[in-house]
Design a protein around this motif. Structure first.
Motif, mmCIF file in Angstrom:
data_model
loop_
_atom_site.group_PDB
_atom_site.id
_atom_site.type_symbol
_atom_site.label_atom_id
_atom_site.label_comp_id
_atom_site.label_asym_id
_atom_site.label_seq_id
_atom_site.Cartn_x
_atom_site.Cartn_y
_atom_site.Cartn_z
ATOM 1 N N ARG A 164 0.834 -1.208 0.000
ATOM 2 C CA ARG A 164 0.000 0.000 0.000
ATOM 3 C C ARG A 164 0.868 1.257 0.000
ATOM 4 O O ARG A 164 2.012 1.229 0.477
ATOM 5 N N PRO A 165 0.356 2.386 -0.503
ATOM 6 C CA PRO A 165 1.084 3.649 -0.407
ATOM 7 C C PRO A 165 1.427 3.975 1.045
ATOM 8 O O PRO A 165 0.591 3.848 1.944
ATOM 9 N N GLY A 166 2.674 4.331 1.271
ATOM 10 C CA GLY A 166 3.156 4.583 2.615
ATOM 11 C C GLY A 166 3.664 3.346 3.321
ATOM 12 O O GLY A 166 4.240 3.441 4.411
ATOM 13 N N GLY A 167 3.461 2.172 2.704
ATOM 14 C CA GLY A 167 3.946 0.930 3.288
ATOM 15 C C GLY A 167 5.418 0.703 3.003
ATOM 16 O O GLY A 167 6.070 1.481 2.292
ATOM 17 N N LEU A 168 5.952 -0.395 3.539
ATOM 18 C CA LEU A 168 7.382 -0.661 3.475
ATOM 19 C C LEU A 168 7.709 -1.854 2.583
ATOM 20 O O LEU A 168 7.000 -2.859 2.580
ATOM 21 N N VAL A 169 8.805 -1.710 1.849
ATOM 22 C CA VAL A 169 9.466 -2.834 1.193
ATOM 23 C C VAL A 169 10.822 -2.997 1.867
ATOM 24 O O VAL A 169 11.569 -2.022 2.017
ATOM 25 N N VAL A 170 11.127 -4.217 2.300
ATOM 26 C CA VAL A 170 12.399 -4.510 2.967
ATOM 27 C C VAL A 170 13.059 -5.671 2.235
ATOM 28 O O VAL A 170 12.411 -6.692 1.973
ATOM 29 N N ALA A 171 14.328 -5.518 1.884
ATOM 30 C CA ALA A 171 15.036 -6.573 1.154
ATOM 31 C C ALA A 171 16.438 -6.757 1.700
ATOM 32 O O ALA A 171 17.087 -5.801 2.132
ATOM 33 N N HIS A 188 25.842 -8.020 -3.570
ATOM 34 C CA HIS A 188 25.676 -6.572 -3.719
ATOM 35 C C HIS A 188 26.784 -5.776 -3.030
ATOM 36 O O HIS A 188 27.360 -6.214 -2.040
ATOM 37 N N HIS A 189 27.008 -4.570 -3.535
ATOM 38 C CA HIS A 189 27.579 -3.489 -2.749
ATOM 39 C C HIS A 189 26.412 -2.767 -2.074
ATOM 40 O O HIS A 189 25.289 -2.755 -2.594
ATOM 41 N N ALA A 190 26.649 -2.151 -0.932
ATOM 42 C CA ALA A 190 25.571 -1.494 -0.194
ATOM 43 C C ALA A 190 24.925 -0.388 -1.019
ATOM 44 O O ALA A 190 23.686 -0.288 -1.085
ATOM 45 N N ASP A 191 25.733 0.454 -1.673
ATOM 46 C CA ASP A 191 25.148 1.550 -2.442
ATOM 47 C C ASP A 191 24.411 1.046 -3.674
ATOM 48 O O ASP A 191 23.469 1.685 -4.161
ATOM 49 N N GLU A 192 24.795 -0.119 -4.169
ATOM 50 C CA GLU A 192 24.105 -0.718 -5.302
ATOM 51 C C GLU A 192 22.698 -1.157 -4.902
ATOM 52 O O GLU A 192 21.731 -0.956 -5.654
ATOM 53 N N LEU A 193 22.564 -1.744 -3.712
ATOM 54 C CA LEU A 193 21.242 -2.146 -3.226
ATOM 55 C C LEU A 193 20.363 -0.915 -3.035
ATOM 56 O O LEU A 193 19.178 -0.916 -3.411
ATOM 57 N N THR A 194 20.921 0.141 -2.488
ATOM 58 C CA THR A 194 20.181 1.393 -2.341
ATOM 59 C C THR A 194 19.715 1.910 -3.702
ATOM 60 O O THR A 194 18.559 2.339 -3.857
ATOM 61 N N ALA A 195 20.595 1.868 -4.697
ATOM 62 C CA ALA A 195 20.253 2.349 -6.029
ATOM 63 C C ALA A 195 19.145 1.520 -6.662
ATOM 64 O O ALA A 195 18.283 2.056 -7.376
ATOM 65 N N ALA A 254 11.079 5.365 -1.730
ATOM 66 C CA ALA A 254 11.590 6.589 -1.110
ATOM 67 C C ALA A 254 12.047 6.306 0.315
ATOM 68 O O ALA A 254 11.821 5.220 0.858
ATOM 69 N N ASP A 255 12.692 7.296 0.922
ATOM 70 C CA ASP A 255 13.157 7.205 2.319
ATOM 71 C C ASP A 255 13.968 5.931 2.536
ATOM 72 O O ASP A 255 13.776 5.203 3.519
ATOM 73 N N ILE A 256 14.903 5.675 1.646
ATOM 74 C CA ILE A 256 15.652 4.412 1.644
ATOM 75 C C ILE A 256 16.736 4.446 2.722
ATOM 76 O O ILE A 256 17.441 5.436 2.888
ATOM 77 N N GLU A 257 16.857 3.329 3.417
ATOM 78 C CA GLU A 257 17.906 3.147 4.415
ATOM 79 C C GLU A 257 18.512 1.765 4.205
ATOM 80 O O GLU A 257 17.787 0.769 4.159
ATOM 81 N N THR A 258 19.825 1.691 4.064
ATOM 82 C CA THR A 258 20.521 0.419 3.899
ATOM 83 C C THR A 258 21.527 0.264 5.031
ATOM 84 O O THR A 258 22.395 1.116 5.207
ATOM 85 N N LEU A 259 21.401 -0.822 5.772
ATOM 86 C CA LEU A 259 22.215 -1.024 6.960
ATOM 87 C C LEU A 259 22.985 -2.333 6.877
ATOM 88 O O LEU A 259 22.565 -3.278 6.208
ATOM 89 N N GLY A 260 24.107 -2.401 7.587
ATOM 90 C CA GLY A 260 24.807 -3.657 7.769
ATOM 91 C C GLY A 260 24.104 -4.481 8.829
ATOM 92 O O GLY A 260 23.711 -3.946 9.871
ATOM 93 N N VAL A 261 23.947 -5.773 8.587
ATOM 94 C CA VAL A 261 23.182 -6.612 9.513
ATOM 95 C C VAL A 261 24.047 -7.109 10.669
ATOM 96 O O VAL A 261 23.777 -6.813 11.835
ATOM 97 N N GLU A 262 25.104 -7.860 10.386
ATOM 98 C CA GLU A 262 25.819 -8.569 11.457
ATOM 99 C C GLU A 262 26.955 -7.778 12.093
ATOM 100 O O GLU A 262 27.347 -8.073 13.224
ATOM 101 N N GLY A 263 27.526 -6.820 11.380
ATOM 102 C CA GLY A 263 28.623 -6.048 11.923
ATOM 103 C C GLY A 263 29.961 -6.777 11.868
ATOM 104 O O GLY A 263 30.047 -7.937 11.439
ATOM 105 N N PRO A 264 31.037 -6.136 12.328
ATOM 106 C CA PRO A 264 32.395 -6.680 12.187
ATOM 107 C C PRO A 264 32.646 -7.972 12.946
ATOM 108 O O PRO A 264 33.585 -8.707 12.615
ATOM 109 N N ALA A 265 31.844 -8.294 13.949
ATOM 110 C CA ALA A 265 32.085 -9.517 14.720
ATOM 111 C C ALA A 265 31.584 -10.769 14.012
ATOM 112 O O ALA A 265 31.755 -11.875 14.539
ATOM 113 N N ILE A 266 31.004 -10.625 12.827
ATOM 114 C CA ILE A 266 30.470 -11.785 12.115
ATOM 115 C C ILE A 266 31.548 -12.829 11.857
ATOM 116 O O ILE A 266 31.292 -14.029 11.942
ATOM 117 N N THR A 267 32.766 -12.404 11.561
ATOM 118 C CA THR A 267 33.814 -13.389 11.265
ATOM 119 C C THR A 267 34.189 -14.206 12.497
ATOM 120 O O THR A 267 34.551 -15.376 12.385
#
Length: 264
Positions: free
Chosen positions: A136-143, A191-198, A206-219
């Motif tokens: 719906r308009p105003g709703g969210l898509v998350v990928a 993906h590269h992060a900016d590529e996913l945003t693009a 609109a109002d796109i936000e792309t974040l890292g999920v696991e952070g540096p401790a993932i390894t």
């Protein structure tokens, strides 16, 4: 008609146990807990949620328990059959590029796996467009997207990186494509992060936000025993939360999570 790459279908049917992927290892648990944290931050209460590529229901389970009305869609018949046994949400076979849901019929559409395996840019764009159409308009898509450096981070942290296999990462760096490996992962796009945003912006989100999920401790979590993971997880989650939006460190995560709003 679901047209799933036969190699990808065989991977999930014959070579990989999807049901406990996010529970059987330290890095899987970190990915799950951080994805859950971000979705709980973003989703409005009691949303109508379409979980596209939801596999056997790892996220649909807790989303339904949180009070959301969830429909899971997945192209792997065996996944859907298993998901239907849970009983707290609907599960149907379907293709992210050709959703059966009507226009503007859900509050939130999740794509927590499809973009991994749609290696052509046109297919990813179609999947994101379909997600926007049914939301719906105003709703969210998350990928979600797999970080293009994830494999190198894994190999380099485990002591497995050599002069020979380092060369194997060159194509993935240049093209984002991973080819099916009988002893490893299947056909995928990284993906590269900016590529996913693009890609979100290209379909009008609109109002796109792309974040890292696991952070540096993932390894560290990737190679931790279950007992070690219990000790490490609280600190790893705190670190990931602190650095999730830092453009200098976002690519330390194995996965990205992006959200965008459907236009009014």
């Amino acid at each position: 008609m679901v047209e799933l790459d036969p190699l990808i279908r065989a991977f999930y049917r014959d070579r990989y146990v999807e049901d406990d992927r996010l529970a059987r290892s330290g890095h899987g648990r970190l990915e799950f807990l951080r994805t859950q944290e971000l979705l709980r931050r973003w989703l409005p209460p009691k949303s109508v949620v379409l979980d596209v590529g939801g596999a056997t229901g790892a996220h649909a389970r807790w989303l339904a328990s949180d009070g959301h009305h969830v429909t899971l869609v997945d192209p792997v018949v065996e996944h859907v059959q298993q998901a239907t046994t849970i009983g707290t949400f609907e599960a149907v076979v379907g293709d992210a590029r050709h959703l059966d849901q009507p226009d503007a019929s859900v509050d939130v559409t999740l794509l927590l796996g499809p973009l991994y395996h749609l290696v052509e840019a046109a297919d990813r764009a179609q999947a994101l467009s379909e997600a926007a159409r049914v939301t719906r308009p105003g709703g969210l898509v998350v990928a979600a997207g797999i970080n293009r450096y994830a494999g190198l981070l894994e190999y380099g942290s485990s002591g497995a990186l050599t002069e020979t296999n380092e060369r194997e990462f060159i194509e993935a760096f240049e093209t984002g494509r991973n080819h099916d490996d009988p002893n490893g992962f299947t056909n995928a796009y990284f993906h590269h992060a900016d590529e996913l945003t693009a890609e979100f912006a290209a379909v009008g989100l609109a109002d796109i936000e792309t974040l890292g999920v696991e952070g540096p401790a993932i390894t560290v979590l990737h190679f931790a025993t279950p007992e070690e993971a219990d000790t490490l997880l609280p600190s790893a989650i705190r670190l990931a939360r602190r650095l999730e939006a830092d453009p200098r460190l976002i690519s330390a995560s194995f996965h990205f999570l992006a959200r965008g709003t459907v236009g009014q």
